[in-house]
Design an enzyme around this catalytic site. Structure first.
Site, PDB file in Angstrom:
ATOM      1  N   ILE A 112       0.869  -1.181   0.000  1.00  0.00           N
ATOM      2  CA  ILE A 112       0.000   0.000   0.000  1.00  0.00           C
ATOM      3  C   ILE A 112       0.900   1.223   0.000  1.00  0.00           C
ATOM      4  CG2 ILE A 112      -1.924   1.175   1.121  1.00  0.00           C
ATOM      5  CD1 ILE A 112      -2.565  -1.720   0.366  1.00  0.00           C
ATOM      6  N   CYS A 113       0.630   2.151  -0.901  1.00  0.00           N
ATOM      7  CA  CYS A 113       1.338   3.432  -0.944  1.00  0.00           C
ATOM      8  C   CYS A 113       2.851   3.204  -0.999  1.00  0.00           C
ATOM      9  CB  CYS A 113       0.919   4.278   0.263  1.00  0.00           C
ATOM     10  SG  CYS A 113       1.419   6.009   0.176  1.00  0.00           S
ATOM     11  N   SER A 114       3.606   3.852  -0.103  1.00  0.00           N
ATOM     12  CA  SER A 114       5.060   3.756  -0.155  1.00  0.00           C
ATOM     13  C   SER A 114       5.585   2.431   0.372  1.00  0.00           C
ATOM     14  CB  SER A 114       5.704   4.921   0.614  1.00  0.00           C
ATOM     15  OG  SER A 114       5.269   4.938   1.959  1.00  0.00           O
ATOM     16  N   GLY A 115       4.702   1.531   0.776  1.00  0.00           N
ATOM     17  CA  GLY A 115       5.120   0.169   1.066  1.00  0.00           C
ATOM     18  C   GLY A 115       5.776  -0.473  -0.141  1.00  0.00           C
ATOM     19  N   THR A 132       2.386   3.165  -6.861  1.00  0.00           N
ATOM     20  CA  THR A 132       2.426   3.691  -5.508  1.00  0.00           C
ATOM     21  C   THR A 132       1.666   5.017  -5.538  1.00  0.00           C
ATOM     22  OG1 THR A 132       3.870   4.286  -3.646  1.00  0.00           O
ATOM     23  CG2 THR A 132       4.625   4.907  -5.838  1.00  0.00           C
TER      24      THR A 132
END
Length: 336
Positions: A112-115, A132
């Site tokens: 998720i996102c910057s994961g 992202t």
């Protein structure tokens, strides 16, 4: 990730947390899976951390986890959320070790996102498509050139590896996983219960600040930009703009590309689109917005919106109208 993995009746969803984790990045998807259990006993959500200790989230709240990643066993799905902190801060050796351990013990893996930086650092995205949050896409592509970064996707599936944009996009992804596991009817009931869209149209550029572009650096370019902004509906051409600046077309084009990262014609289109978008936000009709922004017709504006955002001006306006009037269209959408 495991190439062969027996899917149990109740799928274990492991979510790796760490200090600074963005709360909604993991709470949103977790709620989707938990809500699905109202229809069927399909998921067990397990919160983990690298060392088994509690973590402090982006809002300062501490979250208790079930244990350490290394002791958690196997999972159907592992989710790696992101953080507002720089990847150089939150992508620690401990987080990487935990994610590496989990990725080898799950059927499918999602960021998720910057994961996505965690997966990128482990090399798990090499040769794959991924996404992202829009504000990180350029940097992700620069850091990991072997990754095909899609800057506009809400989420991306490449085999058994998934990635998504930020925050609410994690819920979009989780709904897609529920649909993949249990069908559209279950996913639709979850979306209705949570009052969210089952599947949002368009890409994440409709939510981004990408229209904010760089500012002019020289008085000459500033003067041309001011002319365009003062009357975006005027019949601006590169020849007329160059004549206004008393330079050649070639020189003006070179300056625009150097300072604004666009040709003069592209900048005119950029400004017109922004004007039309702002007018739609303010409640103007599609035809009114098209004429005021210099499109000439509502059909020309429609084509511009579909090309840039993947949705029509009318749908965009319905989706982004003020919160005071947005309730009815949203509920209708999730109930359809």
């Amino acid at each position: 990730m495991c190439s062969e993995f027996a899917v149990p009746a109740r799928r274990r969803i492991g979510i790796l947390l760490f200090d600074g984790v963005k709360l909604l990045d993991f709470a949103g998807p977790a709620e989707v899976f938990v809500e699905a259990n109202q229809s069927l006993n399909g998921y067990q959500v397990v919160l983990l951390s690298p060392d088994g200790g509690d973590v402090s989230t982006s809002i300062g709240a501490r979250v208790e986890v079930a244990g350490a990643a290394a002791d958690a066993g196997r999972f159907d799905t592992v989710v790696i959320p992101g953080s507002e902190r720089s990847p150089s801060v939150f992508v620690t050796p401990e987080v990487l070790a935990a994610a590496r351990h989990l990725s080898a013990r799950t059927r499918r893996l999602a960021s998720i996102c910057s994961g996505a930086y965690v997966l990128g650092e482990l090399g798990l995205l090499d040769g794959r498509r991924a996404t992202t949050h829009w504000k990180f896409t350029a940097d992700l592509a620069r850091r990991y050139p072997r990754v095909a970064v899609d800057p506009d996707a809400i989420f991306v599936r490449d085999g058994t590896l998934y990635s998504s944009a930020g925050v609410a996009a994690g819920m979009d992804l989780a709904l897609a996983l529920v649909e993949e596991d249990h069908g559209a009817d279950v996913a639709r009931r979850v979306a209705q219960s949570l009052v969210v869209y089952m599947q949002r149209a368009g890409g994440q550029s409709q939510f981004s600040a990408s229209l904010s572009g760089p500012a002019p650096r020289t008085p000459l370019v500033r003067a041309v930009v001011d002319l365009i902004c003062a009357d975006p509906a005027a019949p601006h051409t590169v020849q007329s703009l160059a004549a206004h600046a008393r330079v050649s077309v070639r020189h003006l084009t070179r300056l625009f590309r150097a300072e604004l990262e666009r040709s003069p014609a592209e900048y005119v289109a950029f400004i017109r689109f922004g004007v039309a978008r702002d007018l739609l936000h303010a409640g103007a009709g599609v035809t009114e917005a098209a004429m005021a922004a210099g499109y000439g017709s509502s059909e020309a504006l429609r084509r511009a919106f579909v090309a840039r955002l993947g949705i029509s001006p009318r749908k965009y306006q319905q989706r982004f109208r003020s919160t005071g009037s947005a309730g009815a269209p949203l509920l209708a959408a999730v109930g359809s």
